[in-house]
Design a protein around this motif. Structure first.
Motif, PDB file in Angstrom:
ATOM      1  N   ASP A 292       0.829  -1.218   0.000  1.00 45.85           N
ATOM      2  CA  ASP A 292       0.000   0.000   0.000  1.00 45.85           C
ATOM      3  C   ASP A 292       0.857   1.258   0.000  1.00 45.85           C
ATOM      4  O   ASP A 292       0.544   2.248  -0.686  1.00 45.85           O
ATOM      5  N   SER A 293       1.938   1.240   0.779  1.00 41.31           N
ATOM      6  CA  SER A 293       2.792   2.432   0.856  1.00 41.31           C
ATOM      7  C   SER A 293       3.470   2.706  -0.474  1.00 41.31           C
ATOM      8  O   SER A 293       3.653   3.870  -0.865  1.00 41.31           O
TER       9      SER A 293
ATOM     10  N   LEU B 194       2.260   1.978  -3.406  1.00 39.42           N
ATOM     11  CA  LEU B 194       1.245   2.463  -4.351  1.00 39.42           C
ATOM     12  C   LEU B 194       1.114   3.983  -4.255  1.00 39.42           C
ATOM     13  O   LEU B 194       1.059   4.677  -5.269  1.00 39.42           O
ATOM     14  N   LYS B 195       1.066   4.480  -3.041  1.00 38.56           N
ATOM     15  CA  LYS B 195       0.897   5.923  -2.834  1.00 38.56           C
ATOM     16  C   LYS B 195       2.096   6.696  -3.363  1.00 38.56           C
ATOM     17  O   LYS B 195       1.962   7.806  -3.881  1.00 38.56           O
ATOM     18  N   ASP B 196       3.285   6.106  -3.229  1.00 36.31           N
ATOM     19  CA  ASP B 196       4.503   6.792  -3.633  1.00 36.31           C
ATOM     20  C   ASP B 196       4.701   6.808  -5.149  1.00 36.31           C
ATOM     21  O   ASP B 196       5.287   7.738  -5.700  1.00 36.31           O
TER      22      ASP B 196
ATOM     23  N   ASP C  89       0.346   4.202  -7.961  1.00 38.17           N
ATOM     24  CA  ASP C  89      -1.038   4.684  -8.040  1.00 38.17           C
ATOM     25  C   ASP C  89      -1.061   6.169  -8.381  1.00 38.17           C
ATOM     26  O   ASP C  89      -1.897   6.925  -7.893  1.00 38.17           O
ATOM     27  N   THR C  90      -0.135   6.583  -9.248  1.00 36.09           N
ATOM     28  CA  THR C  90      -0.064   7.980  -9.649  1.00 36.09           C
ATOM     29  C   THR C  90      -0.168   8.099 -11.168  1.00 36.09           C
ATOM     30  O   THR C  90       0.282   7.220 -11.897  1.00 36.09           O
TER      31      THR C  90
END
Length: 340
Positions: free
Chosen positions: A237-238, A240-242, A245-246
């Motif tokens: 999950d971490s 993805l945010k970095d 998932d951008t």
């Protein structure tokens, strides 16, 4: 070989952005020693290679109209459409790179399983395709980190061909090099080629049977399995945010340089987007569905500022290791493409 269960809280994960990031976590972070296999399904989405230009490969207005995800994977290869009738298999090999780039080695268990299910004409074809009756239903790709790598591909069981043909816009040159005139004529689902009862199975049922065939067991519970933990998912999950998932990662930027040339070679499609100033290359970006363990930015840097002549471009390309950073291709082939 063992199975890596990528379900979460007992339920399968269909988010394509999440699934396409799993191999990176498994190779770089978790690093389970040996040879693991993951098998998952994505929600309707388009997956593009790490070096592809989304603006050239995908019908973005249609993608947004149909509310499909666009996801960039961490390996090379071309653009593909995924939905609930398609499977993605990936071999995660840690601590041994003997079989890196050996597509046939990782395709064989899939081929053997499909033969057992009745699709006797399934075979490996070309660089990284699995075909049945000369029609492709699986394309493979790989990426490598040190002595570890991921090697996998798609398996079209009951894919929506109409949506696939509309959302993907493959370059005309690539299709012509394969002697065909449209996407529909070169791909197929494997489902019609299977014997009963496999042909009548739902994708979920078929997935279970495929795993049992690959691991040669009678029950799924007999397969040696590692299940992703809550701690694993926290790290995923971490990441993805970095990054994954951008829009910056998945869509990338369309550089909009003046010239765009593309050609399909044995190593795959290579495209140059570039601008000229005073007959020298002032900006350049390389795209394509080639698969490399090298760094294509080294080639871009070697071409930046080069005289836009046969001698100038040849001299620039001879200063970089093309085979290591792109593939087995001669400098003159790329020079001819640029000058075209």
């Amino acid at each position: 070989m063992f199975f890596i269960d990528t379900s979460r809280n007992g339920k399968p994960v269909y988010d394509a952005i999440v699934n396409q990031s799993l191999d990176n976590y498994l190779v770089n972070d978790l690093r389970l020693e040996g040879h693991g296999l993951i098998l998952y399904v994505n929600n309707p989405s388009v997956i593009i290679g790490v070096n592809q230009n989304a603006y050239a490969e995908v019908n973005l207005p249609y993608l947004k109209k149909k509310k499909l995800q666009l996801v960039r994977r961490t390996s090379g290869g071309g653009a593909v459409y995924h939905d609930y009738g398609n499977f993605i298999f990936e071999n995660i090999v840690i601590g041994n790179d003997d079989h890196f780039a050996d597509y046939a080695y990782f395709a064989q268990p899939i081929i053997d399983a499909l033969h057992d299910m009745g699709a006797k004409t399934v075979e490996m074809r070309g660089r990284n395709d699995i075909v049945v009756d000369d029609k492709k239903f699986s394309g493979m790709t790989m990426f490598k980190v040190g002595d570890s790598f991921a090697a996998g591909g798609t398996l079209m069981f009951d894919l929506d061909m109409d949506t696939a043909s509309k959302v993907l816009t493959p370059e005309k040159d690539k299709l012509e090099s394969k002697g065909v005139k449209s996407v529909n004529k070169r791909i197929t689902n494997i489902k019609p080629y299977l014997d009963e009862p496999f042909r009548s199975m739902s994708p979920v049922e078929f997935k279970d049977e495929l795993l049992k065939c690959i691991f040669k067991v009678d029950k799924l519970s007999d397969i040696k399995t590692y299940k992703l933990t809550d701690h694993d998912w926290e790290i995923i999950d971490s990441r993805l945010k970095d990054k994954y998932d951008t829009d910056a990662w998945n869509y990338g930027k369309n550089p909009g340089f003046t010239n765009y040339v593309s050609k399909h070679f044995d190593i795959g499609t290579v495209a140059f987007n570039f601008s000229l100033k005073d007959n020298k290359i002032s900006n350049i970006k390389i795209y394509g569905d080639f698969i490399t363990g090298g760094d294509i930015t080294l080639i871009e840097k070697s071409l930046l500022g080069a005289e836009f002549t046969n001698d100038g471009l040849t001299s620039a390309l001879e200063k970089v290791d093309l085979e290591a950073n792109l593939g087995k291709i001669q400098p003159q082939a790329l020079v001819d493409l640029l000058l075209s």
